[in-house]
Write a protein that holds these residues in place. Structure first.
Motif, PDB file in Angstrom:
ATOM      1  N   THR A 127      24.321  57.172  67.883  1.00  0.00           N
ATOM      2  CA  THR A 127      24.936  55.738  67.484  1.00  0.00           C
ATOM      3  C   THR A 127      24.481  54.543  66.914  1.00  0.00           C
ATOM      4  O   THR A 127      24.708  54.223  65.948  1.00  0.00           O
ATOM      5  N   ALA A 128      23.218  54.276  67.465  1.00  0.00           N
ATOM      6  CA  ALA A 128      22.195  53.255  66.764  1.00  0.00           C
ATOM      7  C   ALA A 128      21.983  53.423  65.625  1.00  0.00           C
ATOM      8  O   ALA A 128      21.758  52.607  64.509  1.00  0.00           O
ATOM      9  N   ARG A 129      21.630  54.800  65.019  1.00  0.00           N
ATOM     10  CA  ARG A 129      21.382  55.260  63.724  1.00  0.00           C
ATOM     11  C   ARG A 129      22.513  55.069  62.724  1.00  0.00           C
ATOM     12  O   ARG A 129      22.214  55.053  61.566  1.00  0.00           O
ATOM     13  N   THR A 130      23.955  55.398  63.141  1.00  0.00           N
ATOM     14  CA  THR A 130      25.068  55.489  62.410  1.00  0.00           C
ATOM     15  C   THR A 130      26.079  54.458  62.197  1.00  0.00           C
ATOM     16  O   THR A 130      26.883  54.444  61.466  1.00  0.00           O
ATOM     17  N   VAL A 131      26.036  53.433  63.081  1.00  0.00           N
ATOM     18  CA  VAL A 131      27.219  52.381  63.210  1.00  0.00           C
ATOM     19  C   VAL A 131      27.083  51.474  61.975  1.00  0.00           C
ATOM     20  O   VAL A 131      25.990  51.143  61.506  1.00  0.00           O
ATOM     21  N   THR A 132      28.348  50.911  61.561  1.00  0.00           N
ATOM     22  CA  THR A 132      28.118  50.183  60.185  1.00  0.00           C
ATOM     23  C   THR A 132      28.761  48.673  60.238  1.00  0.00           C
ATOM     24  O   THR A 132      29.583  48.412  61.276  1.00  0.00           O
ATOM     25  N   THR A 133      28.346  47.920  59.356  1.00  0.00           N
ATOM     26  CA  THR A 133      28.810  46.708  58.976  1.00  0.00           C
ATOM     27  C   THR A 133      29.908  46.359  58.118  1.00  0.00           C
ATOM     28  O   THR A 133      30.069  45.364  57.882  1.00  0.00           O
ATOM     29  N   ARG A 134      30.420  47.514  57.713  1.00  0.00           N
ATOM     30  CA  ARG A 134      31.481  47.559  56.811  1.00  0.00           C
ATOM     31  C   ARG A 134      32.531  46.653  56.762  1.00  0.00           C
ATOM     32  O   ARG A 134      32.997  45.883  55.930  1.00  0.00           O
ATOM     33  N   GLY A 135      32.898  46.667  58.276  1.00  0.00           N
ATOM     34  CA  GLY A 135      34.229  45.860  58.518  1.00  0.00           C
ATOM     35  C   GLY A 135      33.965  44.181  58.059  1.00  0.00           C
ATOM     36  O   GLY A 135      34.726  43.138  57.821  1.00  0.00           O
ATOM     37  N   VAL A 136      32.693  43.632  58.224  1.00  0.00           N
ATOM     38  CA  VAL A 136      32.408  42.533  57.922  1.00  0.00           C
ATOM     39  C   VAL A 136      32.514  42.136  56.722  1.00  0.00           C
ATOM     40  O   VAL A 136      32.958  41.035  56.198  1.00  0.00           O
ATOM     41  N   GLY A 137      32.226  43.200  55.763  1.00  0.00           N
ATOM     42  CA  GLY A 137      32.390  42.668  54.293  1.00  0.00           C
ATOM     43  C   GLY A 137      33.825  42.829  53.901  1.00  0.00           C
ATOM     44  O   GLY A 137      34.330  42.130  53.034  1.00  0.00           O
ATOM     45  N   GLU A 138      35.021  43.559  54.724  1.00  0.00           N
ATOM     46  CA  GLU A 138      36.093  43.707  54.431  1.00  0.00           C
ATOM     47  C   GLU A 138      36.581  42.022  54.952  1.00  0.00           C
ATOM     48  O   GLU A 138      37.544  41.659  54.301  1.00  0.00           O
ATOM     49  N   LEU A 139      36.272  41.601  56.103  1.00  0.00           N
ATOM     50  CA  LEU A 139      36.848  40.321  56.488  1.00  0.00           C
ATOM     51  C   LEU A 139      36.330  39.276  55.353  1.00  0.00           C
ATOM     52  O   LEU A 139      37.166  38.210  54.896  1.00  0.00           O
ATOM     53  N   LEU A 140      35.206  39.301  54.713  1.00  0.00           N
ATOM     54  CA  LEU A 140      34.770  38.346  53.602  1.00  0.00           C
ATOM     55  C   LEU A 140      35.673  38.473  52.301  1.00  0.00           C
ATOM     56  O   LEU A 140      35.962  37.389  51.982  1.00  0.00           O
ATOM     57  N   ARG A 141      36.145  39.907  52.123  1.00  0.00           N
ATOM     58  CA  ARG A 141      37.019  39.941  51.130  1.00  0.00           C
ATOM     59  C   ARG A 141      38.347  39.373  51.272  1.00  0.00           C
ATOM     60  O   ARG A 141      38.949  38.859  50.505  1.00  0.00           O
ATOM     61  N   ALA A 142      38.839  39.669  52.485  1.00  0.00           N
ATOM     62  CA  ALA A 142      40.097  38.844  53.009  1.00  0.00           C
ATOM     63  C   ALA A 142      40.147  37.428  52.900  1.00  0.00           C
ATOM     64  O   ALA A 142      41.089  36.952  52.410  1.00  0.00           O
ATOM     65  N   ALA A 143      38.862  36.812  53.268  1.00  0.00           N
ATOM     66  CA  ALA A 143      39.051  35.638  53.066  1.00  0.00           C
ATOM     67  C   ALA A 143      38.859  34.999  51.645  1.00  0.00           C
ATOM     68  O   ALA A 143      39.376  33.918  51.242  1.00  0.00           O
ATOM     69  N   ARG A 144      38.351  35.427  50.747  1.00  0.00           N
ATOM     70  CA  ARG A 144      38.189  35.248  49.425  1.00  0.00           C
ATOM     71  C   ARG A 144      39.616  35.388  48.738  1.00  0.00           C
ATOM     72  O   ARG A 144      40.195  34.741  48.188  1.00  0.00           O
TER      73      ARG A 144
END
Length: 391
Positions: A127-144
């Motif tokens: 899990t430590a090797r493979t989890v992602t921050t992709r959702g944070v980028g999607e939040l930034l897109r939504a805010a923009r």
């Protein structure tokens, strides 16, 4: 009763002054995965009033950028709370609220990729090797897309160690290997990162609200310090640190080498990606302190009470307790910490402005007992502490 600032040297009540209860500002962070900051403040207040019913209580739930950042700001600032679904740490959809106040967005990285999305049984090296921050980028897109011109991203409480690679991919800069093949999610795959395919499209000013000042790499970096709590064993920590070193070279092609900057290691290296995109760093605790009026509350206080799940050495590196304690010390107001567990020594606590620290688990007779009834055991501890500090 009279505050120390209102007593004369003889201890007698000045003529014409009315006796009143002690004014207590209760300003905790969340307690890990057991109590929100609001629930913790309510439990402390309930226990304190049980012992000192004449106390004048001011509840001020706070956060330092980690879990609960958006909730406490929404409660204090109002605004529009958006609750989109974004990509979670495992790639599955999760609901991640963000707050819009005028043209400013407040995002919480933990909402999209926080450790609370990863059950303890799944906190493994894989899990430590493979989890992602992709959702944070999607939040930034939504805010923009909502018209925001600035985004404040609270960093802390993440399950990830991917250096913000997922965030960058969501914004259009996809990490690829030497053949141009997109890399799988997670930090381990960054060992093969050669370049970005595409250019990140942010379209907003960025503020990284960090609760730590760790660099990206090395013994104080993202993998070494925070990897173990996310499931990384020693071999995985070494693997992730080496992969992040490769990724740091690629990040520098965005125009800025950030590997040694303070807060680059925050949220598993998410701070590094934000810094590379031009974000300025602010103390998450300091930012919340200013926005929610902690200083004004402390101006009228006789005692400040704060707390979090674990009062440990990390608490002294820019987390909420230090913000409350320093503000109280500036005014000569005693600051008391109630925490799930306390491992900070008295000298270190005193140097940070903390007058006394009390452990819920110790008072309850063990961690299991305190976890079985987090609000009740916290209230019971608050009642006992009020007997000592409520005069």
């Amino acid at each position: 009763m009279l505050s120390a600032r209102r007593r004369n040297l003889t201890g007698r009540q000045p003529t014409g002054v009315t006796v009143r209860g002690v004014r207590v500002v209760i300003a905790p962070d969340s307690f890990g995965g057991t109590l929100s900051a609001t629930a913790a403040a309510d439990a402390i207040a309930e226990g304190w009033l049980r012992a000192r019913p004449d106390a004048v209580i001011s509840r001020l739930p706070l956060a330092d950028g980690g879990t609960g950042f958006v909730d406490v700001l929404h409660a204090g600032l109002g605004g529009i709370l958006h609750e989109p679904q974004v990509t979670g740490p495992f790639g599955e959809p999760v609901r991640a609220p963000w707050l819009q106040v005028g043209e400013r967005a407040y995002l919480e990285s933990a909402a999209a990729c926080g450790l609370h999305h990863v059950p303890r049984a799944r906190r493994t090296p894989d899990t430590a090797r493979t989890v992602t921050t992709r959702g944070v980028g999607e939040l930034l897109r939504a805010a923009r897309e909502a018209g925001c011109t600035e985004a404040v991203i609270g960093l802390g409480g993440s399950a990830t160690t991917d250096g913000g690679a997922g965030l960058l991919a969501a914004l259009g800069a996809v990490p690829v290997d030497a053949t141009g093949t997109p890399l799988p999610d997670g930090g381990a795959a960054l060992a093969g990162c050669a370049r970005f395919e595409g250019v990140p499209d942010v379209g907003m000013a960025l503020v990284a609200a960090s609760d730590v000042d760790n660099p990206l790499l090395g013994p104080h970096g993202a993998a070494a310090v925070f990897g173990p709590q996310k499931g990384a064993d020693p071999a995985t920590v070494e693997e992730l640190d080496a992969a992040l070193a490769v990724f740091a070279d690629v990040l520098a092609t965005l125009g800025r080498d950030v590997r040694d900057e303070a807060a680059a290691g925050a949220a598993g290296g998410l701070g590094a990606a934000l810094l590379a995109l031009g974000a300025r760093v602010e103390s998450g605790a300091g930012l919340v302190r200013g926005l929610l009026g902690l200083d004004a509350a402390l101006d009228a206080a006789d005692v400040a009470v704060t707390g979090e799940g674990s009062f440990d050495w990390q608490s002294l590196r820019g987390k909420l307790i230090t913000a409350v304690a320093s503000g109280a010390a500036e005014r000569g107001v005693p600051c008391v910490v109630l925490a799930g567990q306390v491992t900070v020594g008295r000298r270190e606590a005193a140097a940070a402005g903390v007058d006394a620290a009390y452990s819920v688990s110790e008072h309850a007779g063990g961690v299991e007992a305190s976890m079985a009834d987090p609000a009740g055991t916290l209230a019971a501890l608050a009642a006992e502490v009020a007997g000592r500090w409520g005069r």
